[in-house]
Design a protein around this motif. Structure first.
Motif, PDB file in Angstrom:
ATOM      1  N   LYS A 164       0.839  -1.206   0.000  1.00  0.00           N
ATOM      2  CA  LYS A 164       0.000   0.000   0.000  1.00  0.00           C
ATOM      3  C   LYS A 164       0.872   1.254   0.000  1.00  0.00           C
ATOM      4  N   ALA A 167       2.607   1.640  -3.308  1.00  0.00           N
ATOM      5  CA  ALA A 167       1.622   2.033  -4.331  1.00  0.00           C
ATOM      6  C   ALA A 167       1.421   3.545  -4.315  1.00  0.00           C
ATOM      7  N   LEU A 168       1.338   4.117  -3.109  1.00  0.00           N
ATOM      8  CA  LEU A 168       1.157   5.567  -2.999  1.00  0.00           C
ATOM      9  C   LEU A 168       2.410   6.305  -3.480  1.00  0.00           C
ATOM     10  N   ALA A 171       2.570   5.806  -7.486  1.00  0.00           N
ATOM     11  CA  ALA A 171       1.397   6.143  -8.312  1.00  0.00           C
ATOM     12  C   ALA A 171       1.652   7.339  -9.235  1.00  0.00           C
ATOM     13  N   GLY A 174       2.793   6.417 -12.530  1.00  0.00           N
ATOM     14  CA  GLY A 174       1.987   5.477 -13.309  1.00  0.00           C
ATOM     15  C   GLY A 174       2.348   4.018 -13.076  1.00  0.00           C
ATOM     16  N   LEU A 176       1.888   0.623 -10.917  1.00  0.00           N
ATOM     17  CA  LEU A 176       0.886  -0.025 -10.073  1.00  0.00           C
ATOM     18  C   LEU A 176       1.542  -1.081  -9.209  1.00  0.00           C
ATOM     19  N   PHE A 223      -3.425 -11.333 -14.713  1.00  0.00           N
ATOM     20  CA  PHE A 223      -4.460 -10.294 -14.828  1.00  0.00           C
ATOM     21  C   PHE A 223      -3.904  -8.936 -14.387  1.00  0.00           C
ATOM     22  N   GLU A 228      -6.556  -4.432 -18.447  1.00  0.00           N
ATOM     23  CA  GLU A 228      -7.827  -4.520 -17.713  1.00  0.00           C
ATOM     24  C   GLU A 228      -7.689  -4.130 -16.250  1.00  0.00           C
ATOM     25  N   ALA A 230      -5.752  -1.589 -15.154  1.00  0.00           N
ATOM     26  CA  ALA A 230      -5.022  -0.305 -15.184  1.00  0.00           C
ATOM     27  C   ALA A 230      -5.421   0.665 -14.077  1.00  0.00           C
ATOM     28  N   ALA A 231      -6.571   0.446 -13.442  1.00  0.00           N
ATOM     29  CA  ALA A 231      -7.034   1.390 -12.411  1.00  0.00           C
ATOM     30  C   ALA A 231      -6.910   0.801 -11.007  1.00  0.00           C
ATOM     31  N   ILE A 232      -6.102  -0.256 -10.877  1.00  0.00           N
ATOM     32  CA  ILE A 232      -6.027  -0.965  -9.602  1.00  0.00           C
ATOM     33  C   ILE A 232      -4.633  -0.812  -9.014  1.00  0.00           C
ATOM     34  N   THR A 233      -4.531  -0.227  -7.831  1.00  0.00           N
ATOM     35  CA  THR A 233      -3.243  -0.188  -7.151  1.00  0.00           C
ATOM     36  C   THR A 233      -3.429  -0.205  -5.644  1.00  0.00           C
ATOM     37  N   GLY A 234      -2.445  -0.773  -4.966  1.00  0.00           N
ATOM     38  CA  GLY A 234      -2.457  -0.830  -3.501  1.00  0.00           C
ATOM     39  C   GLY A 234      -3.370  -1.886  -2.913  1.00  0.00           C
ATOM     40  N   GLN A 235      -3.863  -2.776  -3.744  1.00  0.00           N
ATOM     41  CA  GLN A 235      -4.873  -3.739  -3.276  1.00  0.00           C
ATOM     42  C   GLN A 235      -4.281  -5.128  -3.034  1.00  0.00           C
ATOM     43  N   PHE A 237      -5.237  -9.132  -3.420  1.00  0.00           N
ATOM     44  CA  PHE A 237      -6.159 -10.029  -4.119  1.00  0.00           C
ATOM     45  C   PHE A 237      -6.053 -11.438  -3.560  1.00  0.00           C
TER      46      PHE A 237
ATOM     47  N   PRO B 209      -4.614   8.913  -6.101  1.00  0.00           N
ATOM     48  CA  PRO B 209      -3.160   8.736  -6.127  1.00  0.00           C
ATOM     49  C   PRO B 209      -2.633   8.434  -7.529  1.00  0.00           C
ATOM     50  N   LEU B 210      -3.326   7.559  -8.240  1.00  0.00           N
ATOM     51  CA  LEU B 210      -2.907   7.220  -9.593  1.00  0.00           C
ATOM     52  C   LEU B 210      -3.442   8.272 -10.562  1.00  0.00           C
ATOM     53  N   HIS B 212      -5.039   8.784 -13.185  1.00  0.00           N
ATOM     54  CA  HIS B 212      -5.824   8.016 -14.163  1.00  0.00           C
ATOM     55  C   HIS B 212      -7.294   8.257 -13.816  1.00  0.00           C
ATOM     56  N   TYR B 239     -13.182  -6.889  -4.381  1.00  0.00           N
ATOM     57  CA  TYR B 239     -11.971  -6.278  -4.930  1.00  0.00           C
ATOM     58  C   TYR B 239     -12.206  -4.787  -5.206  1.00  0.00           C
ATOM     59  N   CYS B 243      -8.147   3.401  -8.447  1.00  0.00           N
ATOM     60  CA  CYS B 243      -6.948   4.219  -8.693  1.00  0.00           C
ATOM     61  C   CYS B 243      -6.176   4.519  -7.402  1.00  0.00           C
ATOM     62  N   MET B 247      -7.317   1.573   0.190  1.00  0.00           N
ATOM     63  CA  MET B 247      -6.648   0.272   0.110  1.00  0.00           C
ATOM     64  C   MET B 247      -7.062  -0.573   1.300  1.00  0.00           C
TER      65      MET B 247
END
Lengths: 246, 248
Positions: A164, A167-168, A171, A174, A176, A223, A228, A230-235, A237, B209-210, B212, B239, B243, B247
């Motif tokens: 996390k 990711a910050l 970010a 760009g 991820l 994935f 697909e 592209a808008a996911i960061t800091g997560q 899964f 943060p991102l 986008h 999930y 962006c 989190m």
């Protein structure tokens, strides 16, 4: 030019499956593993399937080795698009008070410090590119904890928070950064200790009724390299058949 | 094509994120039921899909009405004979402080956002159980985790969807059916524009943060993944696609 993916722990189990998946998708895969023979085996399998791969040795706990690895990869390909930190493991199952300081550090370093060292060397390359995907590896135990695996659970929880924070930090460039958290997964290393049948009995509470396969995890790593996601960061899964729903 | 010959029902499929999901799944080979309260708009999305050469059907539905959802299920089975994927995307987003909130607005929010999930799942699960396969994906929201002033009813309904998804995942796992949620952040759709100026909307979209802007297609991508064979070992998860705003 195809994307370049550097995969630590790529010599087998989940890392090997991720290497196969990414290579099949057309990426150039650099398999970095402590066990060079294992990395070489996966490289050979990918090459004979028509994919592009290199096999390199690394101990992710050693700064000098990690630096040398990343310099080597950058000089070969000029870029790193994907870093998958999959090296690691629980190593010991015993009570907390029985852990020596050296054993404790060994588990923390192989999982958490190794992730940090790899990210520290690769991030500047991705920052120059203004793109990149970093995929770390936690565990359901990083959320639930696990008796007899205190350092492993601590390291995996640490990876979730590290992800996390990173990711910050990345970010704006760009880049991820996400974590994949496997549940009980039938890797060769795990199956050496326990048969698949015994594991399925022990894990009979899994809602989807089976333990995971390395390929199940490989799909998630892949994935997270695609447009697909592209808008996911800091997560984080979780891929675990429903055994943990945080 | 990852969803070849699958039948997908998408509630709220007439616009925004739901429309992006419908078009995305159609491109992957699925036959699409565009189910929406706005029948005309549903028709135009179904026509858009047909024009691309894929099977589609528009059904006007109120997901908070038992009889309307029954009609949706019957029409789906009459037309396509099965259901493989249910996307619960229909929802409303009303604004009110708690002290000023009418009971009617509270009820409406929960009847549509949460109750719609229940009614649609109840209508389609028996067919999925019979075929021992199926994918259910429900739209929650980051607001379900972090809350938002003047949207307490919405926040509560979205958090409740996450609880519902986890419980249903446990119920349906033995039948090979996965149930997951996606929690979008603020996306570039009509929904947030109902309560904010264009300037406020753009400020929110650009303050993540991102760097986008979250577009409907960014939400559709992870939903296509969850609907595909690649995600067969994933259930009971929520999930976040935002962006980096939040989190978990």
């Amino acid at each position: 030019m195809s994307q370049v993916a550097l995969i630590s722990g790529g010599g087998g189990g989940i890392g090997g499956a991720a290497a196969h998946k990414m290579a099949a998708a057309g990426m150039t895969v650099v398999i970095a593993d402590f066990d060079h023979a294992a990395a070489e085996t996966v490289r050979g399998e990918i090459a004979s399937a028509g994919g592009k791969a290199d096999a390199l040795s690394v101990d992710v706990t050693q700064t000098r080795e990690v630096k040398a690895l990343v310099i080597d990869v950058a000089s070969r390909y000029g870029r790193i698009d994907v870093l998958a930190n999959i090296a690691g493991g629980s190593m010991y199952t015993k009570r907390m008070e029985e852990f020596t300081w050296a054993e404790w550090k060994q588990v923390i370093d192989a999982n958490l410090k190794g992730t940090f060292l790899m990210c520290r060397e690769v991030a500047p390359i991705m920052q120059k590119q203004k793109s990149g995907r970093i995929l770390n590896t936690a565990s359901n135990y990083g959320v639930t904890g696990s008796a007899l695996r205190t350092p492993y659970s601590a390291a995996k929880a640490g990876i979730i928070a590290f992800t996390k924070s990173l990711a910050l930090e990345l970010a704006p460039d760009g880049i991820l950064v996400n974590t994949v958290a496997p549940g009980p997964t039938d890797t060769p290393r795990v199956l050496e200790k326990e048969s698949a049948e015994a594991r399925n009995r022990r894990w009979s509470s899994i809602p989807l009724g089976r333990t995971g396969k390395p390929e199940d995890l490989a799909e998630m790593y892949y994935f997270l390299t695609t447009p697909e996601s592209a808008a996911i960061t800091g997560q984080t899964f979780h891929v675990n058949g429903g055994v943990v729903m945080p | 094509m990852r969803l070849k010959d699958k039948v997908a029902v998408i509630t709220g499929g007439a616009q925004g994120i739901g429309r992006a999901i419908a078009l995305g799944m159609a491109r992957e080979g699925a036959k699409i039921v565009v189910a929406d309260l706005q029948g005309e708009k549903a028709n135009s999305v179904a026509n858009e899909i047909k024009a691309l050469g894929h099977g589609a059907l528009a059904v006007e539905v109120n997901v908070a009405s038992e009889s309307s959802v029954k009609h949706l299920a019957k029409t789906t089975f009459d037309c396509f004979g099965r259901i493989d994927i249910l996307v619960n995307d229909a929802g409303i987003y009303l604004k009110s402080s708690v002290v000023d909130m009418t009971e009617a607005d509270w009820d409406r929010t929960h009847d549509i956002n949460l109750g719609g999930n229940f009614l649609c799942c109840r209508a389609f699960v028996p067919a999925m159980r019979a075929q021992k396969s199926g994918r259910i994906i429900s739209m929650a929201s980051g607001i379900g985790y972090y809350g938002m002033k003047q949207f307490s009813h919405y926040a509560a309904s979205k958090a409740a969807i996450i609880g519902f998804v986890k419980a249903l995942a446990r119920e349906l796992g033995p039948d090979g059916i996965t149930v997951n949620a996606i929690c979008p952040g603020s996306a570039n759709t009509a929904m947030p524009r109902g309560h904010r100026t264009e300037e406020e909307v753009m400020q929110r979209l650009h303050s993540t943060p991102l760097p986008h802007v979250l577009e409907p297609e960014d939400i559709a991508g992870p939903i296509l993944f969850l609907a595909s064979d690649a995600a067969s070992y994933i259930t009971g998860q929520a999930y976040n696609v935002n962006c980096g705003t939040y989190m978990v």
